[in-house]
Design an enzyme around this catalytic site. Sequence first.
Site, short mmCIF file in Angstrom:
data_model
loop_
_atom_site.label_atom_id
_atom_site.label_comp_id
_atom_site.label_asym_id
_atom_site.label_seq_id
_atom_site.Cartn_x
_atom_site.Cartn_y
_atom_site.Cartn_z
CE LYS A 261 10.47 3.26 25.88
NZ LYS A 261 11.72 3.47 26.61
CB CYS B 14 12.47 -12.89 31.53
SG CYS B 14 13.36 -13.46 30.10
CD GLU C 1 10.20 -10.97 36.61
OE1 GLU C 1 9.54 -9.93 36.48
OE2 GLU C 1 10.70 -11.58 35.65
CD GLU D 36 8.08 -13.17 24.10
OE1 GLU D 36 8.08 -13.89 25.12
OE2 GLU D 36 7.81 -13.59 22.97
P1 NAD Z 1 9.76 -2.41 32.17
O1 NAD Z 1 8.44 -3.01 31.86
O2 NAD Z 1 9.87 -1.46 33.27
O3 NAD Z 1 10.31 -1.64 30.87
C1 NAD Z 1 10.41 -2.28 29.62
C2 NAD Z 1 10.35 -1.23 28.53
O4 NAD Z 1 9.06 -0.62 28.55
C3 NAD Z 1 11.37 -0.10 28.68
O5 NAD Z 1 11.83 0.28 27.41
C4 NAD Z 1 10.54 1.01 29.28
O6 NAD Z 1 11.03 2.30 29.03
C5 NAD Z 1 9.22 0.79 28.57
N1 NAD Z 1 8.07 1.40 29.25
C6 NAD Z 1 7.93 1.70 30.57
N2 NAD Z 1 6.72 2.27 30.78
C7 NAD Z 1 6.09 2.31 29.57
C8 NAD Z 1 4.84 2.78 29.14
N3 NAD Z 1 3.96 3.31 29.99
N4 NAD Z 1 4.54 2.67 27.84
C9 NAD Z 1 5.41 2.13 26.96
N5 NAD Z 1 6.62 1.66 27.31
C10 NAD Z 1 6.95 1.76 28.60
O7 NAD Z 1 10.75 -3.64 32.31
P2 NAD Z 1 12.28 -3.60 32.72
O8 NAD Z 1 12.33 -3.22 34.15
O9 NAD Z 1 13.05 -2.82 31.72
O10 NAD Z 1 12.69 -5.14 32.52
C11 NAD Z 1 12.43 -6.12 33.47
C12 NAD Z 1 11.18 -6.92 33.11
O11 NAD Z 1 11.29 -7.42 31.79
C13 NAD Z 1 11.03 -8.14 34.00
O12 NAD Z 1 9.70 -8.26 34.41
C14 NAD Z 1 11.42 -9.30 33.08
O13 NAD Z 1 10.87 -10.54 33.41
C15 NAD Z 1 10.94 -8.80 31.76
N6 NAD Z 1 11.62 -9.50 30.69
C16 NAD Z 1 10.94 -10.47 30.01
C17 NAD Z 1 11.59 -11.19 29.01
C18 NAD Z 1 10.86 -12.27 28.23
O14 NAD Z 1 11.39 -12.69 27.22
N7 NAD Z 1 9.69 -12.72 28.67
C19 NAD Z 1 12.92 -10.90 28.70
C20 NAD Z 1 13.58 -9.91 29.42
C21 NAD Z 1 12.92 -9.20 30.41
#
Ligand code: NAD
Length: 498
Positions: free
Chosen positions: A178, A287, A388, A253
């Site tokens: 997803k 991230c 962040e 992650e």
């Molecule tokens: P997000 O948590 O909003 O979304 C991530 C994914 O989760 C998306 O596919 C989203 O549709 C899905 N999602 C949202 N609500 C959900 C739910 N209730 N149930 C299941 N899935 C759901 O994150 P984002 O805004 O897309 O990305 C930014 C974040 O990702 C930042 O906090 C960043 O640090 C983190 N990130 C971490 C790493 C790492 O390796 N640690 C790498 C990249 C990004």
Amino acid sequence: MIQNYPLYINGEFRETVKKQDVINPSTGEVLAQVSVADAKDIESTISAARQAFDKGEWPRISLAKRKEFILKISQGILDDAAELAKLESLNAGKPIKETTFMDIPSSAKTFEHFAHNLEKYLESETLEISNEASSAESRLLREPRGVVVLIVPWNYPLLIASWKMAQALAAGNTVILKPSSLTPLTVLELAKIIHKAGLPKGVVNIINASGDAVGEAICSDKRVDMISFTGSNEVGRKIIQYSTKSVKKLIMELGGKSASIILKDVDLEVAVNSSLCSIFLNQGQMCTAMSRILIEESIYEKFVADSVAKAKRIKLGPALDYETQMGSLISESQRKKVISFVEKAKAEGAKVLCGGKIPDDAKLKQGFFFEPTVLVEVSQDSQIFQEEIFGPVVCLAKFAKVEEAVNLANSSEYGLACSVWSGNFKTAQEIAAKINAGTAWINTYGMFYNEVPYGGFKQSGFGKELGREGFLEYTRLKNIIQDKSPDAKPLVSYWYGF
Ligand code: NAD
């Protein structure tokens, strides 16, 4: 004409009645329309992946054949690399240079790496054990976990999906991917590549929907054996909660608030250039962004002056322009979040040395651009120093003693990465060892290798991606123990005297 993207479920492309617009963040215009999965689609996706794992050939085919399929995916990405780079840039606002030279080739490389190494990583181990009472042979076997759900964010849409998918498939799992509904396009193109590669139906399923709409249904389902999630802490915590309805393996992650520590004996020019890259690449939406740069007192003034002069020269522009060095943020809401961080920091006394605003350039007005921003005199307890931001904003701070810098770096609740800069390798290593983070870079930033694991500590999550250790997360370990005692008597004869 606006292109339409269907879902990919059980080896078929499925168009749904409900559609969603995908926006080009450089212009605010509609870029494509994508089908949106509903409860019925989710049900058929989970049952397709389950069926493909329980009854299908994927977990059972020879490793040589599995390798061949995965290499075809890698080659398919390379064949379409130019188009994928363009699409990723249009959809995520990333400069075309970044997607052409990093995101897309790295995605292909990850599939290639796990195809070539899966046999080695899956090798069983045999241990001979003996004590006064008995001796035995223990065979440790690596098996796939089953149905694995991969949930990925919008900042590296194809790359993070490829990390997860390459490992999960190489280990023999079936997957449900997803993407973020903001950036589903390149993974839906990947569906076409996978289809063409001829993977058995149901092995890879790619859906699109808002996380809140479908997250609970997917993550709480008993037929799902593992969830590998990359994203925010807020959503990570929700997924952990959903998953407790049954027992399953999780990888989390999550976010970061990483710090660079710059010692006075560095090559200043290299350190300044790399530090700018470590926060402004991908518009700071990384991230591992080094959003706190801690500089030794004696070089602080020069480091700040040089950083500001160079940050002002970073060229903002539309993603497809080869001259563009910084693109737009992903959305208006992300930009509002970044602005609110900066405004709050200003109100608390931080000084903005450059940026801190939407660019004046009329050509960029329709996109979600924000200038590269350098802040100083930031309170160490403030929101902007602790939380962040996920945008092009950096706080520069000075330190007198190395211990002070280490404490500052460790003061965050996150523990994803750090970067240490020094002309003395031993000193840098000693500092790196004291930092409470999963990755420590020395005199460099952002080096990711398929060969070595990556993953955070503390609130940055748990589990690893990449390397042997990351790959093994996608397997379960079976222990087959065989009695090898010379005059073997079954245990029951000792116990019951039969
Ligand atoms: P997000 O948590 O909003 O979304 C991530 C994914 O989760 C998306 O596919 C989203 O549709 C899905 N999602 C949202 N609500 C959900 C739910 N209730 N149930 C299941 N899935 C759901 O994150 P984002 O805004 O897309 O990305 C930014 C974040 O990702 C930042 O906090 C960043 O640090 C983190 N990130 C971490 C790493 C790492 O390796 N640690 C790498 C990249 C990004």
